[in-house]
Design a protein around this motif. Structure first.
Motif, PDB file in Angstrom:
ATOM      1  N   UNK A  29       0.839  -1.205   0.000  1.00 19.86           N
ATOM      2  CA  UNK A  29       0.000   0.000   0.000  1.00 19.86           C
ATOM      3  C   UNK A  29       0.869   1.248   0.000  1.00 19.86           C
ATOM      4  N   UNK A  30       0.402   2.264  -0.684  1.00 25.28           N
ATOM      5  CA  UNK A  30       1.071   3.568  -0.737  1.00 25.28           C
ATOM      6  C   UNK A  30       2.532   3.451  -1.151  1.00 25.28           C
ATOM      7  N   UNK A  31       2.872   2.505  -1.991  1.00 30.20           N
ATOM      8  CA  UNK A  31       4.236   2.327  -2.440  1.00 30.20           C
ATOM      9  C   UNK A  31       5.123   1.611  -1.446  1.00 30.20           C
ATOM     10  N   UNK A  32       4.555   1.168  -0.334  1.00 31.01           N
ATOM     11  CA  UNK A  32       5.315   0.459   0.683  1.00 31.01           C
ATOM     12  C   UNK A  32       4.720  -0.901   0.953  1.00 31.01           C
ATOM     13  N   UNK A  33       5.289  -1.597   1.910  1.00 30.45           N
ATOM     14  CA  UNK A  33       4.750  -2.870   2.360  1.00 30.45           C
ATOM     15  C   UNK A  33       4.409  -2.714   3.829  1.00 30.45           C
ATOM     16  N   UNK A  34       3.104  -2.707   4.123  1.00 28.98           N
ATOM     17  CA  UNK A  34       2.640  -2.524   5.489  1.00 28.98           C
ATOM     18  C   UNK A  34       2.504  -3.847   6.209  1.00 28.98           C
ATOM     19  N   UNK A  35       2.840  -3.836   7.489  1.00 26.81           N
ATOM     20  CA  UNK A  35       2.690  -5.004   8.344  1.00 26.81           C
ATOM     21  C   UNK A  35       1.617  -4.690   9.374  1.00 26.81           C
ATOM     22  N   UNK A  36       0.537  -5.470   9.310  1.00 29.88           N
ATOM     23  CA  UNK A  36      -0.600  -5.257  10.185  1.00 29.88           C
ATOM     24  C   UNK A  36      -0.651  -6.320  11.276  1.00 29.88           C
ATOM     25  N   UNK A  37      -1.106  -5.891  12.440  1.00 27.29           N
ATOM     26  CA  UNK A  37      -1.345  -6.786  13.558  1.00 27.29           C
ATOM     27  C   UNK A  37      -2.809  -6.622  13.932  1.00 27.29           C
ATOM     28  N   UNK A  38      -3.548  -7.700  13.820  1.00 28.76           N
ATOM     29  CA  UNK A  38      -4.994  -7.675  14.073  1.00 28.76           C
ATOM     30  C   UNK A  38      -5.704  -6.588  13.269  1.00 28.76           C
ATOM     31  N   UNK A  39      -5.237  -6.387  12.038  1.00 33.36           N
ATOM     32  CA  UNK A  39      -5.891  -5.455  11.128  1.00 33.36           C
ATOM     33  C   UNK A  39      -5.418  -4.021  11.205  1.00 33.36           C
ATOM     34  N   UNK A  40      -4.535  -3.699  12.126  1.00 32.88           N
ATOM     35  CA  UNK A  40      -4.010  -2.336  12.265  1.00 32.88           C
ATOM     36  C   UNK A  40      -2.567  -2.300  11.778  1.00 32.88           C
ATOM     37  N   UNK A  41      -2.248  -1.341  10.890  1.00 31.91           N
ATOM     38  CA  UNK A  41      -0.868  -1.246  10.430  1.00 31.91           C
ATOM     39  C   UNK A  41       0.019  -0.750  11.564  1.00 31.91           C
ATOM     40  N   UNK A  42       1.058  -1.524  11.866  1.00 33.53           N
ATOM     41  CA  UNK A  42       1.998  -1.186  12.930  1.00 33.53           C
ATOM     42  C   UNK A  42       3.239  -0.510  12.366  1.00 33.53           C
ATOM     43  N   UNK A  43       3.766  -1.075  11.275  1.00 31.89           N
ATOM     44  CA  UNK A  43       4.959  -0.539  10.621  1.00 31.89           C
ATOM     45  C   UNK A  43       4.843  -0.786   9.123  1.00 31.89           C
ATOM     46  N   UNK A  44       5.673  -0.084   8.368  1.00 31.90           N
ATOM     47  CA  UNK A  44       5.723  -0.307   6.930  1.00 31.90           C
ATOM     48  C   UNK A  44       7.129  -0.033   6.424  1.00 31.90           C
ATOM     49  N   UNK A  45       7.552  -0.849   5.477  1.00 33.60           N
ATOM     50  CA  UNK A  45       8.820  -0.619   4.780  1.00 33.60           C
ATOM     51  C   UNK A  45       8.537   0.362   3.659  1.00 33.60           C
ATOM     52  N   UNK A  46       9.222   1.478   3.698  1.00 32.90           N
ATOM     53  CA  UNK A  46       9.038   2.478   2.666  1.00 32.90           C
ATOM     54  C   UNK A  46      10.191   2.477   1.685  1.00 32.90           C
ATOM     55  N   UNK A  47      10.187   3.416   0.799  1.00 33.69           N
ATOM     56  CA  UNK A  47      11.269   3.532  -0.180  1.00 33.69           C
ATOM     57  C   UNK A  47      12.508   4.115   0.496  1.00 33.69           C
ATOM     58  N   UNK A  48      13.638   3.829  -0.057  1.00 29.10           N
ATOM     59  CA  UNK A  48      14.887   4.384   0.464  1.00 29.10           C
ATOM     60  C   UNK A  48      15.308   3.834   1.802  1.00 29.10           C
ATOM     61  N   UNK A  49      14.679   2.761   2.262  1.00 34.41           N
ATOM     62  CA  UNK A  49      15.073   2.149   3.522  1.00 34.41           C
ATOM     63  C   UNK A  49      14.446   2.759   4.759  1.00 34.41           C
ATOM     64  N   UNK A  50      13.507   3.674   4.588  1.00 34.44           N
ATOM     65  CA  UNK A  50      12.848   4.284   5.737  1.00 34.44           C
ATOM     66  C   UNK A  50      11.763   3.364   6.290  1.00 34.44           C
ATOM     67  N   UNK A  51      11.524   3.469   7.580  1.00 32.35           N
ATOM     68  CA  UNK A  51      10.501   2.691   8.263  1.00 32.35           C
ATOM     69  C   UNK A  51       9.416   3.634   8.751  1.00 32.35           C
ATOM     70  N   UNK A  52       8.176   3.335   8.395  1.00 36.21           N
ATOM     71  CA  UNK A  52       7.046   4.078   8.922  1.00 36.21           C
ATOM     72  C   UNK A  52       6.551   3.322  10.150  1.00 36.21           C
ATOM     73  N   UNK A  53       6.365   4.027  11.258  1.00 41.53           N
ATOM     74  CA  UNK A  53       5.996   3.397  12.522  1.00 41.53           C
ATOM     75  C   UNK A  53       4.774   4.089  13.099  1.00 41.53           C
ATOM     76  N   UNK A  54       3.779   3.300  13.476  1.00 40.89           N
ATOM     77  CA  UNK A  54       2.595   3.848  14.135  1.00 40.89           C
ATOM     78  C   UNK A  54       2.857   3.885  15.628  1.00 40.89           C
ATOM     79  N   UNK A  55       2.622   5.032  16.230  1.00 40.77           N
ATOM     80  CA  UNK A  55       2.909   5.222  17.659  1.00 40.77           C
ATOM     81  C   UNK A  55       1.791   6.022  18.317  1.00 40.77           C
ATOM     82  N   UNK A  56       1.750   5.945  19.616  1.00 40.77           N
ATOM     83  CA  UNK A  56       0.874   6.829  20.373  1.00 40.77           C
ATOM     84  C   UNK A  56       1.385   8.246  20.125  1.00 40.77           C
TER      85      UNK A  56
END
Length: 110
Positions: free
Chosen positions: A26-53
């Motif tokens: 999704x969105x040009x990345x690969x999202x990793x979901x836990x129980x249906x919620x995206x927790x992290x995603x591998x983005x372009x250029x080696x960046x990590x998208x992280x869901x946080x409080x």
């Protein structure tokens, strides 16, 4: 630009065996979901998208390796973008992936 496949594999290795884990392109990345919620995603250029409080995320922003996630010029509350320089070791990656998983585990399953 496509997501970083090496980072995606490293994330997969960290999350291997995590209950409720799925992944989705999704969105040009690969999202990793836990129980249906995206927790992290591998983005372009080696960046990590992280869901946080959002309250915790503010304290982790350093203006260099960790920044607020932006999409279409807008800051995304509750999302951080972690540069590859902060993910060089397995321990560093595990820390950030763990933060994303820990937060989504506080949410009701989808």
């Amino acid at each position: 630009m496509a997501y970083d496949e090496v980072l995606a594999q490293r994330i997969h290795d960290v999350l291997d065996g995590e209950p409720g884990l799925t992944s989705k392109k999704m969105f040009g990345g690969l999202g990793f979901m836990v129980d249906g919620h995206m927790a992290v995603a591998a983005g372009s250029g080696g960046a990590l998208m992280v869901r946080v409080d959002p309250a915790d995320g503010e304290s982790w922003i350093d203006g260099a390796a960790v920044a607020p996630m932006e999409m279409r010029g807008r800051e995304m509350s509750g999302w951080l973008l972690v540069d590859r320089s902060a993910l060089a070791t397995d321990e560093q990656l595990e820390l950030w992936v763990g933060r994303g998983v820990a937060f989504v585990r506080t949410l009701p399953p989808k």
